[in-house]
Design an enzyme around this catalytic site. Structure first.
Site, PDB file in Angstrom:
ATOM      1  N   ASP A   1       1.571   5.882 -10.424  1.00 49.08           N
ATOM      2  CA  ASP A   1       3.279   4.516  -9.898  1.00 49.08           C
ATOM      3  C   ASP A   1       4.036   5.157 -11.324  1.00 49.08           C
ATOM      4  O   ASP A   1       3.337   5.634 -12.170  1.00 49.08           O
ATOM      5  CB  ASP A   1       2.541   3.801  -9.457  1.00 49.08           C
ATOM      6  CG  ASP A   1       3.636   3.682  -8.690  1.00 49.08           C
ATOM      7  OD1 ASP A   1       3.764   2.280  -7.957  1.00 49.08           O
ATOM      8  OD2 ASP A   1       5.373   3.675  -8.589  1.00 49.08           O
TER       9      ASP A   1
HETATM   10  C1  GLC Z   1       8.001   2.632  -7.731  1.00 51.23           C
HETATM   11  C2  GLC Z   1       7.170   2.906  -6.166  1.00 51.23           C
HETATM   12  C3  GLC Z   1       6.706   3.954  -5.881  1.00 51.23           C
HETATM   13  C4  GLC Z   1       7.908   5.184  -5.643  1.00 51.23           C
HETATM   14  C5  GLC Z   1       8.131   5.474  -8.068  1.00 51.23           C
HETATM   15  C6  GLC Z   1       8.369   6.011  -7.771  1.00 51.23           C
HETATM   16  O1  GLC Z   1       7.586   1.969  -8.283  1.00 51.23           O
HETATM   17  O2  GLC Z   1       6.117   1.850  -6.372  1.00 51.23           O
HETATM   18  O3  GLC Z   1       6.645   3.912  -4.516  1.00 51.23           O
HETATM   19  O4  GLC Z   1       7.702   6.403  -5.347  1.00 51.23           O
HETATM   20  O5  GLC Z   1       7.869   4.004  -7.653  1.00 51.23           O
HETATM   21  O6  GLC Z   1       9.950   5.892  -7.314  1.00 51.23           O
END
Ligand code: GLC
Length: 735
Positions: A264
């Site tokens: 993430d």
């Molecule tokens: C965010 C979210 C994830 C998302 C990523 C990119 O923090 O937790 O679900 O796909 O960052 O935006």
């Protein structure tokens, strides 16, 4: 002689042509992927292999430019292709060609209980990702709904691992048929937003294996998902993106996952741990304090220069990066360099049609005791539509699942088109502030004034349709924070109570991704849970309220009367939200209806509940045998009849009770469901096959799934609390 010289020259010529046109194996699209990977690795430098393992921009990774191996482009999210983001910041890029189809929130899809719709959803959103040249769709999310305060429950499939598993597999298959990778998230135990960046989750092996792993396991072993997103939190002391147990032992070991683990954004924390414990692609890090805007920040990523240095020094063996690079190349060859993939499509009528149909099939009719639904418009001269959610955009906000839709039909718009502008009058009734992810803006309205306007309008109208619920503001259904109350926000309860006092014809339509308390429920006759329906939300709601569509959705999670009725809120703050460092899932395997059933707590509305404009009768279930062994199966058969006056879907559910077990088990567990269409008077036979898996539990002492011989009960129901028939059978020892 001359002839032989000529043929030799010809041979040389053909050979040279052949040699010139013979592609290197990694570029030869007819070669098996594994051959292409091996060949590509043999040509890459150590720096190029390391380069594959980190971001090169907010949503892209390095390719290998020298070899013509392209970058991987990723995009949120689970409900639609997010608007283009700037290269190196979270700001929107302001493109004019990226207005998408906003599909319904996945909780709405879950409420449809229709795997065919899940496949259609995945196919359609995958076509949009493909058209927008995205190689990885950052979704779907399958984190289990353990608390109704989790800000991101609207992105997930509810409280039951079986329902979630059955719905997420076809979604993934639909997406990946486009040559786009789904990215199952957030692996794992990211069941809240509060302290998501560091909270260290403790739980039993039984809860881990029976509740929180199954949907991810189904995604990998049945859905063949090509990437998995590691979550922010810790699990038993190790960050999820650097976790030996969940990434190495379970995901890549027991399940044989051959794809990529993608962090993430900002979830990587240590070079050696990330390298040795299974992270393949690091996204969104802020490294050691350099902002992501610093030109060289990407070189400072944990799996960039620091990783290269450890490989060069021998502190980490080169085989480690070869393994990562092989997985990343496999993802590239499956997506960016996949020559067979279709070309997708974007925001066309077919996708909006899919959006509407899923939204319609997810809408849940919870109360209809006064016969107000379906609306017969000839009975009403004036219809008051009240509530900010009748006009507010609910695709904007919510965090990374935000969308810039080509259009979004509001409830007011849909209802006005359906019933006629001459009948409809609108009053906001309540107001929230401007949508923000990380702060709550004050409402710009005086609550008392707008409430009075609405109540006055309701008092003089023939029919009232209230559209409320939650929204995508921070501390509502939004990433980055949890709700701070189980109650409806913006003084809606007061407004609803006053509306119910001044008019007896009130239809409550609630849009949310979470349950909420209903202090007014005894006074309400008509209640519809309509979720976040996306671009076609207003049309779907109007079609259901008018009776053009018979509602068929059923709840994918329990609506408790009060917060303390939930297992996660029954053991003090250590069980939720934790003490800011650690959290212990003390309700263990008793999540959702498993808790309510076993503890005999009556919910407002139970898991699997939903009414229809028609009625269904169930015959007595029959079994193909009164006993089975672990190697065979039993078929449960039941007749279901439409005893009403209109066509409709019914979701027939099968639960299993283990009458006696060596370890505690929930009172019953969902182990089968089928959504069937019946015309008035029509009867169909529904069959379920029970195999050992449906009887098993995870024995944490033996560390394996076991089905203990003994008596089991099969329960056939219209919901977890509306059991229409049961039968008993035995599982015999294998001799
Ligand atoms: C965010 C979210 C994830 C998302 C990523 C990119 O923090 O937790 O679900 O796909 O960052 O935006």
């Amino acid at each position: 002689m001359k002839k032989s010289i000529l043929s030799f020259i010809l041979l040389l010529y053909v050979f040279s042509i052949n040699a010139q046109t013979k592609l290197p194996a990694y570029l030869d699209l007819n070669q098996p992927i594994e051959v292409r990977i091996k060949d590509a690795l043999s040509r890459m430098t150590l720096e190029e292999k390391v380069g594959l393992c980190t971001a090169e921009s907010k949503f892209s990774t390095h390719g290998v430019p020298r070899l013509g191996i392209p970058e991987l482009w990723m995009s949120d999210g689970p409900h639609g292709i997010r608007m283009e983001i700037m290269w190196d910041s979270w700001n929107h890029a302001g493109w004019t060609n990226d207005s998408c189809t906003a599909f319904p929130a996945l909780t709405c899809l879950a409420a449809s209980w229709n795997p065919e719709m899940a496949h259609l959803y995945g196919k359609s959103i995958g076509e949009e990702a493909r058209y927008r040249h995205k190689d990885v769709l950052l979704g779907p999310g399958v984190n289990i709904y353990r608390t109704p305060l989790n800000g991101r429950n609207f992105e997930y499939f509810g409280e039951d691992p079986y329902l979630t598993s059955k719905m997420v597999v076809p979604y993934i298959q639909g997406v990946q048929a486009n040559g786009v990778s789904a990215c199952i998230k957030h692996y794992m135990l990211n069941n809240q937003e509060k302290w998501r960046g560091n909270i260290d989750v403790e739980l039993s092996d039984r809860a881990l294996h029976e509740i929180y792993l199954p949907a991810f396991k189904a995604a990998v072993t049945k859905g063949k998902v090509w990437s998995v997103m590691g979550s922010y939190n810790k699990i038993r002391g190790q960050y999820a993106c650097e976790n030996e147990l969940t990434l190495m032992k379970i995901l890549k070991g027991e399940w044989g996952f051959d794809g990529c683990v993608i962090s993430d954004w900002g979830a990587a924390h240590d070079t050696k741990n990330a390298a040795l414990n299974g992270l393949d692609i690091e996204m969104g890090s802020w490294t050691n304090g350099f902002s992501s805007n610093r030109a060289n920040a990407y070189k400072n990523y944990y799996l960039a220069d620091p990783y290269l240095k450890m490989l060069q020094s021998g502190e980490i063996p080169v085989s480690n990066v070869d393994e990562k690079a092989a997985r990343i190349l496999r993802l590239i060859f499956r997506t960016a360099m996949n020559q067979n993939k279709p070309f997708g499509s974007f925001a066309g009528p077919d996708h909006f049609d899919v959006c509407r149909r899923i939204s319609e099939q997810g809408i849940v009719l919870l109360k209809n005791s006064a016969g107000l639904l379906p609306i017969d418009k000839s009975r009403y001269k004036t219809i008051a539509i009240i509530g900010e959610n009748a006009t507010r955009s609910l695709t904007e906000g919510g965090g990374s699942s935000e969308l810039k839709p080509k259009y979004e039909i509001s409830s007011l718009q849909g209802l006005t088109e359906k019933f006629g502008a001459d009948k409809i009058k609108y009053a906001m009734g309540y107001a929230s502030g401007k949508v923000e992810y990380d702060k709550v803006n004050p409402s710009p309205y005086d609550a008392a004034i707008i409430r009075k306007e609405a109540v006055d309008l309701a008092a003089k109208s023939d029919l009232v349709i209230f559209v409320g619920g939650l929204n995508k503001n921070s501390q509502q259904d939004c990433e980055g924070a949890d709700r701070i109350t189980y109650s409806l926000p913006f003084e809606q309860n007061e407004l609803i109570s006053e509306l119910l006092k001044v008019n007896k014809n009130v239809i409550l339509v609630m849009l949310s991704g979470n349950a909420y308390e209903m202090p007014w429920i005894s006074k309400a006759t008509t209640l519809v849970q309509a979720w976040y329906g996306g671009s076609e939300s207003g049309h779907a709601i109007a079609n259901v309220l008018s009776g053009n569509v018979n509602p068929s959705g059923k709840l994918p999670f329990t609506f408790g009367v009060k917060l303390g009725d939930y297992g996660s809120h029954s053991f003090g703050i250590i069980a939720y939200p934790g003490d800011s460092i650690k959290e212990i899932y003390k309700e263990d395997i008793l999540v959702g209806y498993r808790w309510f059933d076993t503890k005999k707590i009556k919910p407002l509305f139970p898991f699997g509940y939903g009414l229809s404009y028609t009625t269904f009768s169930y015959g007595k279930p029959s079994l193909s045998s009164s006993s089975m062994t672990a190697t065979d199966s039993i078929t449960v058969s039941v007749k279901v009849k439409n005893t009403g006056k209109v066509d409709g879907f019914e979701i027939v559910q099968m639960y299993i009770t283990d009458e006696k077990s060596s370890l505690p088990r929930p009172e019953k567990e969902l182990k089968g469901f089928q959504k069937i269409w019946l015309s008035p008077g029509e009867e169909k036979r529904v069959n379920f096959t029970i195999k050992k898996d449906a009887l098993s539990f995870f024995d944490d002492k033996k560390h394996e799934w076991v089905a203990e011989p003994g008596t089991f009960k099969v329960l056939i129901g219209a919901s977890s609390a509306d059991i229409r028939g049961t039968e008993k059978f035995t599982l015999n020892e294998l001799h």
